[in-house]
Write a protein that holds these residues in place. Structure first.
Motif, PDB file in Angstrom:
ATOM      1  N   VAL A   1      -3.242 -16.748  -3.436  1.00  0.00           N
ATOM      2  CA  VAL A   1      -3.237 -15.400  -3.417  1.00  0.00           C
ATOM      3  C   VAL A   1      -3.203 -14.725  -2.051  1.00  0.00           C
TER       4      VAL A   1
ATOM      5  N   CYS B   1     -10.038 -19.228  -5.375  1.00  0.00           N
ATOM      6  CA  CYS B   1     -10.040 -18.348  -4.210  1.00  0.00           C
ATOM      7  C   CYS B   1     -10.552 -19.056  -2.941  1.00  0.00           C
TER       8      CYS B   1
ATOM      9  N   CYS C   1      -3.915  -4.710  -2.978  1.00  0.00           N
ATOM     10  CA  CYS C   1      -3.179  -5.904  -2.593  1.00  0.00           C
ATOM     11  C   CYS C   1      -2.110  -5.603  -1.615  1.00  0.00           C
TER      12      CYS C   1
ATOM     13  N   ALA D   1      -7.899  -9.140  -3.752  1.00  0.00           N
ATOM     14  CA  ALA D   1      -7.048  -9.762  -4.824  1.00  0.00           C
ATOM     15  C   ALA D   1      -7.432 -11.075  -5.257  1.00  0.00           C
ATOM     16  N   SER D   2      -7.607 -11.741  -4.190  1.00  0.00           N
ATOM     17  CA  SER D   2      -7.845 -13.247  -4.386  1.00  0.00           C
ATOM     18  C   SER D   2      -9.327 -13.397  -5.145  1.00  0.00           C
TER      19      SER D   2
ATOM     20  N   SER E   1      -9.033 -12.127  -8.888  1.00  0.00           N
ATOM     21  CA  SER E   1      -8.196 -12.905  -9.833  1.00  0.00           C
ATOM     22  C   SER E   1      -8.924 -14.394  -9.777  1.00  0.00           C
TER      23      SER E   1
ATOM     24  N   GLU F   1      -7.271 -10.303 -13.037  1.00  0.00           N
ATOM     25  CA  GLU F   1      -6.065  -9.861 -12.380  1.00  0.00           C
ATOM     26  C   GLU F   1      -5.703  -8.420 -12.655  1.00  0.00           C
TER      27      GLU F   1
ATOM     28  N   VAL G   1      -6.197  -5.878  -9.900  1.00  0.00           N
ATOM     29  CA  VAL G   1      -5.444  -5.709  -8.725  1.00  0.00           C
ATOM     30  C   VAL G   1      -4.287  -4.661  -8.744  1.00  0.00           C
TER      31      VAL G   1
END
Length: 779
Positions: free
Chosen positions: A536, A556, A687, A697-698, A701, A706, A709
């Protein structure tokens, strides 16, 4: 036949006596004897030359001119008479006639140095510096061992500001006067300013100069600068102290010492020397800049801003503009930041990126709105270039691939943050899970001493078997220690952030070198093989914006500590939060809150009349900016709630009182995003296109959210509004996040450690097989 041979012996003796008196400085006797001789021999040019010269030496310049004019009429081919007349004319305020006389003397005696020297001095007195330099340089060429001529040439070149010619002259000077301390010192100082110059040569020149002139404060100060640039901080401080002892009222010496003290971690003393420099010279521009830097270290951001602004008023250098803008953002002075950033953009459009010590700060640049990944790479490369010339250390010959492949690897971790710090908050839990039978961890600590009751330091010391304090070592000494310790993979956990020691790994002490966690972007450093990231933060296809090969971890790149304590959540009233309000938490460092981001938040508050914005407490000046912006947007400033800074567990406990956590852009929430999720609060992620704007976002997620985001501001606002108005959905998210804490990859310290170990193994396997670094997907 010589004129002297026609004189009676009495007059020859009188002329000799007068000349001897002149040479001995007995000017009255010289004048008296010359006049007596001229009474007997009125046409004797030599006597007039001697009398005129004596009168000139007495300061009786007008009389000297009259006599010397007579002498040159009597001896029109005597170059010295014309030279002496030129000197008298110059002193009498007749520069044009003086210059003409000197030129005549040069024409009569073209190989002599003295007429050219005198012409140069006369031209210099008239401010005709280039012509003066030409004459003096020619005089030096005629008599290259004349130290005064060489000194004048150096001083004039320095005044003109032509450092290229000054360096060339100093090298020529030293060919003929190898012990000339002035030339040694100046050439050494010039090499310090040249990013591509040999630092060792600069240091050697300065040390040699000090052997010849040990009392020269400027040379001691420049030696300190050279040592500081080489990471030899303790030696730099010692040299700087010698300079300020020799010249206690020299502002620049105090300013230079302040830089070394700052690198040594003596921030309060560094600030004291900056202030001392400014008390001595209110226009010492370097002292303003250095004061700004050390005030950032001390967390005194308002004073840092003032100091940087004073610096750029006097010298709007690109790097200083950038640091000044960043300091403005620390106190939410958006107007000041944007003004400085506009000027920086204008300068960069007209000229290439500055290098060496003037290079732009990569961290300040990547946190500046409007920059992109390609620009961040260019700035990082230019910054790293000042260390790139450092020679790689000679490592032992690698073992055969079969011997290297499966053995226990030694991992060197380089950081200043092995203490109660955001990096330790993230990293400690994973380091505790590293397989000690397969990996030996060594900490190379260049940070401040941790507090005795620092729980994170205690856990880190238990997790990392070997510790080496390198704060007092030079970069090369620290690298030599890593080499001696047999480090296989060295990892820089700091990057180009505050207190960096990135120059240590420039010596390539380890076969494989990486950077991770501390710096959210590329370091642009050719000595770093890998950047630890994820799919990501650096999606496949985006690798060209990074100088390192990408070692991608699944989930991540940011680890988390599952042992972090969360204190009980206090009632909202105890936190200053209204009951029944929608609480939007934004616990970000203030420099991350841009004008555009805050405007977006205020627009959300207008659309959500029961919402409050929960912010970390700020100095009065910064609070006033945000409250004024709220008023301007039609939002009651009472809806901004300020949260005092608390210990980590208490902060996490109160965080749970929030309904949603808002992201910032372009510099995302990093540790703050993990904090929100660990506290069970849905974290909205905005993001972007660069590493620093993709971290949130990472993080979300990796916990399976998700849907939180947003790819642009409109989507971000819509997502906040949708969740704000849908209580069941919010509650479902909170339950999902709480449940995920025990199973999601984001909070699986042991699983993260296994993936990290796999990445290390893959990188090492390539090295052991004789293959170059390449992008790796670990896991």
């Amino acid at each position: 036949m010589s004129m002297l041979n026609t004189l009676p012996s009495r007059d020859r003796e009188a002329l000799a006596s007068a000349a001897a008196c002149f040479q001995q400085g007995r000017l009255d006797d010289a004048v008296r004897l010359a006049r007596e001789l001229l009474a007997r021999q009125p046409g004797l040019g030599l006597a007039n030359k001697l009398l005129g010269s004596a009168l000139h030496a007495q300061g009786r310049h007008a009389e000297a001119v009259v006599v010397l004019r007579l002498a040159v009429r009597q001896m029109p081919q005597d170059a010295q008479a014309h030279t002496n007349l030129g000197n008298a004319l110059a002193a009498a305020g007749q520069p044009d006639d003086a210059i003409a006389s000197h030129r005549t003397a040069i024409a009569l005696q073209p190989e002599a140095a003295t007429p050219r020297y005198n012409l140069g001095c006369t031209l210099l007195a008239q401010g005709r510096r280039e012509e003066a330099l030409q004459a003096l340089w020619q005089a030096f060429e005629k008599a290259p061992t004349e130290a005064d001529t060489a000194r004048l040439c150096r001083e004039l070149l320095a005044e003109i500001g032509d450092e290229q010619r000054l360096g060339a002259f100093c090298r020529l000077n030293l060919q003929h006067l190898p012990d000339d301390a002035g030339a040694l010192a100046i050439l050494g100082a010039l090499l310090l300013k040249d990013a591509g110059a040999d630092r060792a040569e600069a240091e050697n020149l300065l040390r040699t100069a000090l052997q010849r002139a040990p009392g020269d404060a400027a040379t001691w100060s420049n030696l300190g600068v050279a040592l500081q640039a080489d990471g030899r901080v303790a030696e730099a401080v010692e040299a700087g102290r010698r300079a300020t002892t020799l010249a206690p009222d020299w502002a620049q010496g105090h300013s230079n010492l302040a830089v070394a003290l700052r690198d040594a971690g003596a921030w309060d003393e560094s600030k004291t020397h900056c202030l001392r420099a400014l008390s001595l010279d209110g226009d010492c521009v370097d002292a303003y800049y250095n004061l700004g830097c050390v005030c950032v270290d001390l967390g005194e951001h308002a004073l840092a801003r003032e100091a940087y602004i004073e610096a750029v008023k006097r010298a709007p250098r690109p790097g200083w503009l950038l640091q000044g803008a960043h300091a403005c953002r620390q106190v939410l002075d958006w107007d000041g930041a944007e003004l400085l950033e506009e000027e920086l953009a204008r300068q960069l459009a007209d000229a290439p990126l500055p290098g060496g010590a003037a290079a732009l700060s990569p961290f300040a640049f990547l946190t500046t709105p409007g920059t992109d990944a390609a620009g961040q790479l260019a700035v990082a490369r230019q910054f790293a270039a000042q260390f790139a010339a450092r020679p790689a250390l000679r490592r032992p010959v690698a073992k055969a691939p079969g011997e290297e492949a499966g053995r226990r690897l030694r991992i060197g971790l380089l950081s200043a943050d092995f203490r109660d710090h955001a990096t330790a908050h993230l990293l400690t839990g994973v380091l505790e899970e590293i397989d000690r039978s397969a990996f030996g961890l060594v900490a190379y600590d260049h940070g401040p001493m941790a507090a005795a009751d620092d729980a994170y330091r205690g856990r880190l010391e238990a997790a990392i078997p070997e510790w080496v304090t390198v704060a007092g070592l030079s970069d090369e000494q620290a690298a030599q220690r890593m080499l001696a310790d047999g480090i296989d993979i060295a990892i820089d956990l700091k990057g180009w952030t505050q207190g960096y020691r990135g120059g240590i790994l420039a010596y390539r002490p380890a076969p494989v070198q990486m950077q991770w966690l501390g710096f959210p972007g590329t370091m642009g450093a050719p000595w770093l093989d890998y950047l630890i990231a994820d799919a990501v933060t650096i999606p496949p296809g985006a690798e060209a914006a990074y100088s390192e090969c990408i070692l991608r971890l699944p989930g991540c790149y940011q680890p988390n500590d599952t042992r972090r304590e969360v204190a009980p959540t206090p009632p909202r009233a105890a936190l200053g939060l209204p009951e029944g309000a929608l609480v939007l938490a934004a616990f970000h460092q203030h420099y991350k809150i841009t004008r555009a981001t805050f405007a977006l938040w205020l627009d959300l508050l207008r659309q959500l009349p029961t919402a409050v914005l929960w912010l970390l407490d700020a100095p009065a000046e910064a609070r006033a900016v945000l409250e004024a912006a709220a008023v301007g947007a039609g939002v009651d400033p009472a809806r901004l709630v300020w949260a005092l800074r608390l210990p980590a567990s208490e902060h996490l406990g109160r965080f749970a009182a929030a309904d949603l956590a808002l992201d910032v852009f372009p510099v995302n929430a990093h540790t703050t995003a993990s904090d929100a999720l660990w506290a069970g609060v849905p974290q909205i992620a905005r993001c972007g296109d660069s590493f620093v704007s993709r971290v949130s976002a990472s993080v979300v997620s990796a916990i399976g959210c998700e849907a939180l985001v947003a790819r642009d501001d409109d989507a971000y606002a819509a997502l906040v509004l949708a969740l704000a108005q849908d209580v069941p959905r919010r509650e479902a998210l909170r339950e999902r996040i709480r449940a995920a804490r025990g199973r999601a990859p984001l909070f699986d310290s042991a699983g993260f450690a296994r993936c990290l170990e796999a990445g290390w193994r893959q990188a090492w396997a390539r090295y052991a097989a004789g293959l170059p670094p390449a992008h790796i997907d670990a896991g």
